[in-house]
Write a protein that holds these residues in place. Structure first.
Motif, PDB file in Angstrom:
ATOM      1  N   GLY A  42       0.819  -1.202   0.000  1.00  0.00           N
ATOM      2  CA  GLY A  42       0.000   0.000   0.000  1.00  0.00           C
ATOM      3  C   GLY A  42       0.849   1.247   0.000  1.00  0.00           C
ATOM      4  O   GLY A  42       2.001   1.243  -0.435  1.00  0.00           O
ATOM      5  N   LEU A  43       0.295   2.335   0.495  1.00  0.00           N
ATOM      6  CA  LEU A  43       1.001   3.611   0.561  1.00  0.00           C
ATOM      7  C   LEU A  43       1.345   3.902   2.008  1.00  0.00           C
ATOM      8  O   LEU A  43       0.477   3.830   2.886  1.00  0.00           O
ATOM      9  N   LYS A  44       2.605   4.243   2.240  1.00  0.00           N
ATOM     10  CA  LYS A  44       3.065   4.556   3.578  1.00  0.00           C
ATOM     11  C   LYS A  44       3.448   6.030   3.654  1.00  0.00           C
ATOM     12  O   LYS A  44       4.150   6.544   2.775  1.00  0.00           O
ATOM     13  N   LEU A  45       3.019   6.699   4.722  1.00  0.00           N
ATOM     14  CA  LEU A  45       3.263   8.123   4.879  1.00  0.00           C
ATOM     15  C   LEU A  45       4.702   8.380   5.306  1.00  0.00           C
ATOM     16  O   LEU A  45       5.171   7.823   6.302  1.00  0.00           O
ATOM     17  N   ILE A  46       5.393   9.253   4.571  1.00  0.00           N
ATOM     18  CA  ILE A  46       6.783   9.581   4.880  1.00  0.00           C
ATOM     19  C   ILE A  46       6.842  10.840   5.745  1.00  0.00           C
ATOM     20  O   ILE A  46       7.373  10.825   6.845  1.00  0.00           O
ATOM     21  N   TYR A  47       6.328  11.934   5.220  1.00  0.00           N
ATOM     22  CA  TYR A  47       6.256  13.211   5.911  1.00  0.00           C
ATOM     23  C   TYR A  47       4.971  13.917   5.504  1.00  0.00           C
ATOM     24  O   TYR A  47       4.410  13.645   4.448  1.00  0.00           O
ATOM     25  N   TYR A  48       4.555  14.850   6.341  1.00  0.00           N
ATOM     26  CA  TYR A  48       3.432  15.679   5.973  1.00  0.00           C
ATOM     27  C   TYR A  48       3.629  17.092   6.518  1.00  0.00           C
ATOM     28  O   TYR A  48       4.516  17.326   7.351  1.00  0.00           O
ATOM     29  N   SER A  49       2.809  18.004   6.029  1.00  0.00           N
ATOM     30  CA  SER A  49       2.903  19.407   6.431  1.00  0.00           C
ATOM     31  C   SER A  49       1.498  19.982   6.560  1.00  0.00           C
ATOM     32  O   SER A  49       0.642  19.749   5.699  1.00  0.00           O
ATOM     33  N   VAL A  50       1.278  20.730   7.612  1.00  0.00           N
ATOM     34  CA  VAL A  50      -0.039  21.343   7.830  1.00  0.00           C
ATOM     35  C   VAL A  50      -0.065  22.802   7.382  1.00  0.00           C
ATOM     36  O   VAL A  50      -1.107  23.453   7.478  1.00  0.00           O
ATOM     37  N   GLY A  51       1.069  23.285   6.902  1.00  0.00           N
ATOM     38  CA  GLY A  51       1.131  24.655   6.404  1.00  0.00           C
ATOM     39  C   GLY A  51       2.571  25.081   6.253  1.00  0.00           C
ATOM     40  O   GLY A  51       3.492  24.364   6.683  1.00  0.00           O
ATOM     41  N   ALA A  52       2.772  26.229   5.643  1.00  0.00           N
ATOM     42  CA  ALA A  52       4.129  26.724   5.423  1.00  0.00           C
ATOM     43  C   ALA A  52       4.884  26.818   6.745  1.00  0.00           C
ATOM     44  O   ALA A  52       4.355  27.338   7.735  1.00  0.00           O
ATOM     45  N   GLY A  53       6.085  26.264   6.760  1.00  0.00           N
ATOM     46  CA  GLY A  53       6.941  26.304   7.929  1.00  0.00           C
ATOM     47  C   GLY A  53       6.717  25.189   8.929  1.00  0.00           C
ATOM     48  O   GLY A  53       7.455  25.084   9.919  1.00  0.00           O
ATOM     49  N   VAL A  66      12.249  16.940   4.481  1.00  0.00           N
ATOM     50  CA  VAL A  66      11.325  17.809   3.765  1.00  0.00           C
ATOM     51  C   VAL A  66      11.469  19.236   4.263  1.00  0.00           C
ATOM     52  O   VAL A  66      12.050  19.487   5.328  1.00  0.00           O
ATOM     53  N   SER A  67      10.912  20.156   3.493  1.00  0.00           N
ATOM     54  CA  SER A  67      10.802  21.549   3.908  1.00  0.00           C
ATOM     55  C   SER A  67       9.521  22.107   3.313  1.00  0.00           C
ATOM     56  O   SER A  67       9.001  21.564   2.325  1.00  0.00           O
ATOM     57  N   ARG A  68       9.017  23.156   3.898  1.00  0.00           N
ATOM     58  CA  ARG A  68       7.796  23.772   3.376  1.00  0.00           C
ATOM     59  C   ARG A  68       7.912  25.287   3.595  1.00  0.00           C
ATOM     60  O   ARG A  68       7.422  25.837   4.567  1.00  0.00           O
ATOM     61  N   SER A  69       8.574  25.928   2.655  1.00  0.00           N
ATOM     62  CA  SER A  69       8.786  27.371   2.782  1.00  0.00           C
ATOM     63  C   SER A  69       7.603  28.168   2.227  1.00  0.00           C
ATOM     64  O   SER A  69       7.415  29.337   2.586  1.00  0.00           O
ATOM     65  N   THR A  70       6.814  27.568   1.348  1.00  0.00           N
ATOM     66  CA  THR A  70       5.638  28.234   0.785  1.00  0.00           C
ATOM     67  C   THR A  70       4.450  27.285   0.828  1.00  0.00           C
ATOM     68  O   THR A  70       4.619  26.069   0.988  1.00  0.00           O
ATOM     69  N   PRO A  75       8.976  19.967  -1.266  1.00  0.00           N
ATOM     70  CA  PRO A  75       9.970  19.048  -1.822  1.00  0.00           C
ATOM     71  C   PRO A  75      10.389  17.972  -0.826  1.00  0.00           C
ATOM     72  O   PRO A  75      10.421  18.201   0.393  1.00  0.00           O
ATOM     73  N   LEU A  76      10.723  16.809  -1.360  1.00  0.00           N
ATOM     74  CA  LEU A  76      11.197  15.674  -0.567  1.00  0.00           C
ATOM     75  C   LEU A  76      12.648  15.411  -0.949  1.00  0.00           C
ATOM     76  O   LEU A  76      12.961  15.190  -2.112  1.00  0.00           O
ATOM     77  N   ARG A  77      13.526  15.409   0.031  1.00  0.00           N
ATOM     78  CA  ARG A  77      14.954  15.247  -0.202  1.00  0.00           C
ATOM     79  C   ARG A  77      15.392  13.855   0.230  1.00  0.00           C
ATOM     80  O   ARG A  77      15.070  13.405   1.345  1.00  0.00           O
ATOM     81  N   LEU A  78      16.102  13.166  -0.662  1.00  0.00           N
ATOM     82  CA  LEU A  78      16.727  11.894  -0.327  1.00  0.00           C
ATOM     83  C   LEU A  78      18.228  12.119  -0.214  1.00  0.00           C
ATOM     84  O   LEU A  78      18.863  12.584  -1.172  1.00  0.00           O
ATOM     85  N   GLU A  79      18.777  11.841   0.922  1.00  0.00           N
ATOM     86  CA  GLU A  79      20.216  11.928   1.128  1.00  0.00           C
ATOM     87  C   GLU A  79      20.782  10.512   1.143  1.00  0.00           C
ATOM     88  O   GLU A  79      20.202   9.626   1.746  1.00  0.00           O
ATOM     89  N   LEU A  80      21.903  10.319   0.472  1.00  0.00           N
ATOM     90  CA  LEU A  80      22.586   9.017   0.484  1.00  0.00           C
ATOM     91  C   LEU A  80      21.621   7.890   0.105  1.00  0.00           C
ATOM     92  O   LEU A  80      21.269   7.040   0.921  1.00  0.00           O
TER      93      LEU A  80
END
Lengths: 112, 112
Positions: A42-53, A66-70, A75-80
């Motif tokens: 199925g689908l698994k939740l990675i991150y979520y945001s309720v609004g900017a910041g 993740v970040s949410r500036s606006t 965007p979702l960032r994968l490191e390594l």
């Protein structure tokens, strides 16, 4: 009216590389989400945001940021990158009124 | 944790016949929403039907209907007059606040 736009649609990464999955929405929705879809899981939740910041971890956040500036961008960032991150990634917004999510078209990521 | 269970990994049905996909869920909330999403080979997630838990009447959308049994926490999807275009993965989901929890999915194949 584009809705939820995800880029890229496909990507192949080598182990250890980094990348950012882009998600943009033009519906002025506050809630945004990142899910990964693995076969039979199925689908698994990675991150979520309720609004900017404001962001918070979901069920499977390890290896991602993740970040949410606006309001529009999440965007979702994968490191390594690791082979375990091979998956299909969906961005979504909460439509409201009990109508669930509006989904992007997904990104198929392969880590080799 | 909230869970959604789809016990049928794969189903098949002859064109024009009726098929039922099963879903059970677990929630401690009194009022909530339930959803069925369709994912065709294009990978796009499409809302098929939704149900508000406080409504006794089962939701219907053209050939799609649900059998919602609140006490049993069961939410099955019935597809009538199956068409080749119904071939897809179907996900059941329940809303926990403003987040959806998904089942593992059922692959439906409609045969001609």
């Amino acid at each position: 009216n584009a809705g939820v736009t995800q880029t890229p649609k496909f990507r192949i990464l080598k182990i250890g590389q980094s990348m950012t999955l882009q998600c943009t929405q033009d519906m002025n929705h506050n809630y945004m989400y990142w899910y990964r879809q693995d076969p039979g899981m199925g689908l698994k939740l990675i991150y979520y945001s309720v609004g900017a910041g404001i962001t918070d971890k979901g069920e499977v956040p390890n290896g991602y940021n993740v970040s949410r500036s606006t309001t529009e961008d999440f965007p979702l960032r994968l490191e390594l990158a690791a082979p375990s991150q091979t998956s299909v990634y969906f961005c979504a917004t909460w439509t409201g009124g009990g109508y669930g999510y509006t989904f992007g078209s997904g990104t198929r990521l392969t880590v080799v | 944790a909230q869970t959604v269970t789809q016990s049928q990994p794969e189903m098949s049905v002859q064109e024009a016949e009726t098929v039922t996909l099963s879903c059970t869920y677990d929630t401690s909330e009194n009022n909530y929403y339930l959803f069925w999403y369709k994912q065709p080979p294009s990978r796009q997630m499409i809302l098929v039907i939704r149900q508000e838990a406080y409504k006794q009447q089962n939701a219907t959308e053209n050939r799609f209907s649900v059998n919602f049994q609140k006490a049993a926490k069961s939410f099955s999807l019935k597809i009538s007059d199956s068409q080749l275009g119904d071939t897809a993965m179907y996900f059941c989901a329940s809303a926990r606040g403003n987040k959806l929890v998904f089942g593992a999915g059922t692959i439906l194949r409609v045969k001609s």
